[in-house]
Write a protein that holds these residues in place. Structure first.
Motif, PDB file in Angstrom:
ATOM      1  N   GLY A  75       0.805  -1.210   0.000  1.00  0.00           N
ATOM      2  CA  GLY A  75       0.000   0.000   0.000  1.00  0.00           C
ATOM      3  C   GLY A  75       0.840   1.263   0.000  1.00  0.00           C
ATOM      4  N   THR A  76       0.202   2.370  -0.357  1.00  0.00           N
ATOM      5  CA  THR A  76       0.882   3.654  -0.398  1.00  0.00           C
ATOM      6  C   THR A  76      -0.097   4.745   0.038  1.00  0.00           C
ATOM      7  OG1 THR A  76       2.240   5.115  -1.790  1.00  0.00           O
ATOM      8  CG2 THR A  76       0.291   4.110  -2.816  1.00  0.00           C
ATOM      9  N   GLY A  77       0.422   5.922   0.265  1.00  0.00           N
ATOM     10  CA  GLY A  77      -0.440   7.041   0.644  1.00  0.00           C
ATOM     11  C   GLY A  77      -0.556   7.217   2.150  1.00  0.00           C
ATOM     12  N   ASP A  78      -1.399   8.147   2.541  1.00  0.00           N
ATOM     13  CA  ASP A  78      -1.620   8.429   3.953  1.00  0.00           C
ATOM     14  C   ASP A  78      -2.235   7.212   4.646  1.00  0.00           C
ATOM     15  OD1 ASP A  78      -0.700  11.002   3.532  1.00  0.00           O
ATOM     16  OD2 ASP A  78      -2.714  11.826   3.253  1.00  0.00           O
ATOM     17  N   LEU A  79      -2.017   7.126   5.957  1.00  0.00           N
ATOM     18  CA  LEU A  79      -2.575   6.019   6.719  1.00  0.00           C
ATOM     19  C   LEU A  79      -4.063   6.237   6.989  1.00  0.00           C
ATOM     20  CD1 LEU A  79       0.242   5.446   9.377  1.00  0.00           C
ATOM     21  CD2 LEU A  79      -0.047   4.333   7.150  1.00  0.00           C
ATOM     22  N   LEU A  80      -4.826   5.148   6.968  1.00  0.00           N
ATOM     23  CA  LEU A  80      -6.238   5.236   7.315  1.00  0.00           C
ATOM     24  C   LEU A  80      -6.376   5.723   8.755  1.00  0.00           C
ATOM     25  CD1 LEU A  80      -7.632   1.899   5.807  1.00  0.00           C
ATOM     26  CD2 LEU A  80      -7.784   4.195   4.832  1.00  0.00           C
ATOM     27  N   PRO A  81      -7.346   6.596   9.023  1.00  0.00           N
ATOM     28  CA  PRO A  81      -7.525   7.110  10.387  1.00  0.00           C
ATOM     29  C   PRO A  81      -8.078   6.032  11.316  1.00  0.00           C
ATOM     30  CG  PRO A  81      -9.260   7.920   8.948  1.00  0.00           C
ATOM     31  CD  PRO A  81      -8.284   7.199   8.066  1.00  0.00           C
ATOM     32  N   ASP A  82      -7.873   6.219  12.604  1.00  0.00           N
ATOM     33  CA  ASP A  82      -8.292   5.225  13.590  1.00  0.00           C
ATOM     34  C   ASP A  82      -9.766   4.837  13.502  1.00  0.00           C
ATOM     35  OD1 ASP A  82      -5.711   5.156  14.458  1.00  0.00           O
ATOM     36  OD2 ASP A  82      -6.078   6.045  16.423  1.00  0.00           O
ATOM     37  N   PRO A  83     -10.707   5.777  13.316  1.00  0.00           N
ATOM     38  CA  PRO A  83     -12.114   5.353  13.233  1.00  0.00           C
ATOM     39  C   PRO A  83     -12.369   4.353  12.114  1.00  0.00           C
ATOM     40  CG  PRO A  83     -11.996   7.717  13.589  1.00  0.00           C
ATOM     41  CD  PRO A  83     -10.590   7.256  13.300  1.00  0.00           C
ATOM     42  N   VAL A  84     -11.696   4.537  10.969  1.00  0.00           N
ATOM     43  CA  VAL A  84     -11.854   3.602   9.847  1.00  0.00           C
ATOM     44  C   VAL A  84     -11.207   2.266  10.176  1.00  0.00           C
ATOM     45  CG1 VAL A  84     -11.271   3.183   7.421  1.00  0.00           C
ATOM     46  CG2 VAL A  84     -12.031   5.457   8.149  1.00  0.00           C
TER      47      VAL A  84
ATOM     48  N   VAL B 138      -0.441   3.595  18.118  1.00  0.00           N
ATOM     49  CA  VAL B 138      -1.024   3.445  19.450  1.00  0.00           C
ATOM     50  C   VAL B 138      -1.283   4.851  19.998  1.00  0.00           C
ATOM     51  CG1 VAL B 138      -0.738   2.519  21.766  1.00  0.00           C
ATOM     52  CG2 VAL B 138       0.229   1.291  19.813  1.00  0.00           C
ATOM     53  N   LYS B 139      -2.578   5.196  20.103  1.00  0.00           N
ATOM     54  CA  LYS B 139      -2.983   6.519  20.583  1.00  0.00           C
ATOM     55  C   LYS B 139      -2.274   7.626  19.812  1.00  0.00           C
ATOM     56  CE  LYS B 139      -4.253   4.784  25.138  1.00  0.00           C
ATOM     57  NZ  LYS B 139      -4.051   4.798  26.591  1.00  0.00           N
ATOM     58  N   GLY B 140      -2.231   7.444  18.508  1.00  0.00           N
ATOM     59  CA  GLY B 140      -1.671   8.451  17.616  1.00  0.00           C
ATOM     60  C   GLY B 140      -0.187   8.364  17.384  1.00  0.00           C
ATOM     61  N   GLU B 141       0.511   7.497  18.110  1.00  0.00           N
ATOM     62  CA  GLU B 141       1.971   7.408  17.991  1.00  0.00           C
ATOM     63  C   GLU B 141       2.356   6.161  17.203  1.00  0.00           C
ATOM     64  OE1 GLU B 141       5.960   6.857  20.802  1.00  0.00           O
ATOM     65  OE2 GLU B 141       3.998   7.250  21.720  1.00  0.00           O
TER      66      GLU B 141
END
Length: 512
Positions: free
Chosen positions: A86-95, A164-167
């Motif tokens: 995969g490439t690009g930005d990481l999927l956000p936690d809610p997704v 983990v919690k944004g880190e």
């Protein structure tokens, strides 16, 4: 509180709650018998030695290549490593929470041949709030969301990064801290983990839940604009909508009637107003928003089914103690692609008609309000360029709303020759929703400004409540000032559902 997952019975409220915030989950005890029986069926196939796709063969066009038994664990690990592209930005936690939840539920139905230990590892990952770092791009929405789901699977192998919690940190470190042992995949398990539509579905659910908030905010902002422009509520008459019979339109008209009920501004121009009909952006709100409501409802039905579906391949069926492995195509995400495309239409139209109302409010010849909604126009530009921003965003959404599902591109040496593009179709909904939220934020500010120009007259009780809430965040626009923070604040209120929450009892029918 713990959400107990009963495979195949996830409710929309469960999914919406997981999207909104992290809540611990547990798999229902009765699910394990079916899971264990399916895993044992795969082990029996391996012992028997018959060729079975994905269990002791290669993948895709390499399905005719037989793999020796002593290489089957390596086959599954290689599958995950090779497909993590995969490439690009990481999927956000809610997704990511949504895709983990739906993947766990799908595997736990017991048709995938995967051991309980692997599913339990995913549950442990979720409960420890260890979010696999999943790049958003790299799936065409058929043969499953292979690349993003491979990145999901890396986490339980102790490979790659997690959040983990944004880190961001290495998976090995996060698993060790949480006391979770890395998994060694058995035959069929890697394929079961990466086949499926869970990423497309999670992204589409994310778009759906944002569309719900946009629908509510758009009806509130449209009702405020109606009063600010001294428009008529006669077009919301229930009889008008009953003779057409469209359910969304009927429901929308009812909500508009309640939103504007008992407005002193409306009462002030019931007599002596020479206007016969308002422009469409005011008069046809039930027709437009009602149609959007129907599209959202249709997408909701499709996505709830898909969230509970078994979508990997091949599948394990047991009939009268006979095990059958059936290769099919449930990984093809065409239903999700169509649902995402219809959500895109709704999101675009909610913003499009709102942009027209902003244009009406700033035009003194149509609205009867000061030009560009500001005192001393000329010296002050007021809402002139805020409307330009809204127009730019509405136009961008027109391009983004082009259906993704009509596109396809062959992959895997033409073995996978028709794909859904559901993953992109669902992923673009976030950009569109943010565009429309900004348009609605601008409309809310413009409509509130118009209502302020009618003081001491008041709007309806519902809309006065919204106006008060908005004014706590953004003051009246007296003279030109740095405007972008005002728009950002109003947009954030739309995205968080804050303004529509003030009228929550009116929208209960929109949340099955």
């Amino acid at each position: 509180m713990t959400l107990v997952l009963h495979p195949g019975r996830l409710a929309l409220a469960d999914l919406r709650a997981a999207w909104s915030a992290h809540t611990p989950i547990a798999l229902a005890a009765e699910a394990y018998a079916q899971i264990d029986a399916s895993a044992q069926a795969v082990q029996a196939i391996v012992r028997k030695g018959d060729a079975a796709y994905g269990i002791n063969t290669g993948f895709g066009l390499l399905a005719k290549t037989r793999i020796p038994d002593d290489q089957l664990e390596k086959l599954q690990r290689n599958l995950i490593l090779s497909h993590s592209v995969g490439t690009g930005d990481l999927l956000p936690d809610p997704v990511v929470r949504l895709l983990l939840l739906t993947k766990i539920g799908s595997l736990a139905r017991g048709y995938s041949g995967i051991r309980a230990a692997v599913i339990d590892a995913l549950v442990a990952l979720y409960n420890a709030e260890i979010m696999p770092a999943i790049p958003a791009k790299g799936s065409v929405g058929a043969s499953g969301d292979l690349a993003p789901l491979a990145h999901m699977t890396l986490a339980i192998l102790g490979e790659g990064p997690v959040r983990v919690k944004g880190e961001l940190m290495p998976a090995t470190e996060a698993l060790r801290a949480a006391g979770i042992a890395p998994v060694v995949l058995a035959p069929k398990e890697g394929l079961a983990l990466i086949n499926g539509t869970q990423v497309s579905t999670a992204l589409a659910l994310h778009g759906l839940f944002m569309a719900e908030r946009l629908m509510e905010a758009g009806m509130v902002s449209g009702a405020m604009s109606l009063d600010a422009a001294k428009g008529s509520d006669a077009p919301f008459d229930a009889r008008v909508h009953a003779v057409r019979g469209q359910p969304g339109q009927i429901a929308a008209a009812s909500i508009y009637r309640q939103l504007v009920a008992d407005s002193a501004i409306r009462a002030s121009h019931l007599v002596g107003d020479e206007r016969v009909q308002d422009p469409y952006c005011l008069r046809c709100q039930p027709q437009v928003m009602g149609a959007c409501m129907d599209l959202i409802a249709n997408a909701t039905r499709t996505l709830l089914i898909e969230a509970n579906a078994v979508t990997d391949n091949p599948l394990i069926f047991r009939d009268d103690d006979e095990v059958k492995i059936v290769s099919g195509g449930n990984f093809h995400a065409e239903p999700v692609a169509f649902a995402a495309d219809t959500l895109a239409l709704a999101i675009a139209e909610i913003g499009s008609i709102a942009e027209r109302r902003i244009a009406l409010l700033i035009d003194a010849t149509l609205s009867g309000l000061p030009p560009f909604l500001v005192r001393e126009p000329g010296l002050n530009s007021g809402f002139m360029i805020a409307h330009v921003t809204a127009a730019a965003l509405a136009s961008e959404n027109k391009s983004l709303a082009h259906p993704a599902s009509v596109d396809t591109i062959p992959t895997s040496a033409n073995q996978e020759d028709h794909v859904s593009m559901a993953t992109f179709g669902a992923r673009r909904l976030d950009d569109m929703a943010h565009n429309t939220a900004a348009i609605l934020g601008i409309e809310l500010l413009a409509a509130a400004q118009g209502i302020d120009f009618h003081r001491p007259l008041t709007t309806s009780p519902h809309l006065e409540h919204v106006h008060e809430q908005l004014r706590r965040a953004v003051p009246f626009y007296e003279v030109d000032r740095y405007f972008a923070p005002d728009i950002a604040a109003a947009k954030a209120m739309v995205l968080r559902g804050e303004l529509s929450a003030t009228c929550r009892e009116l929208f209960v029918t929109l949340h099955p």
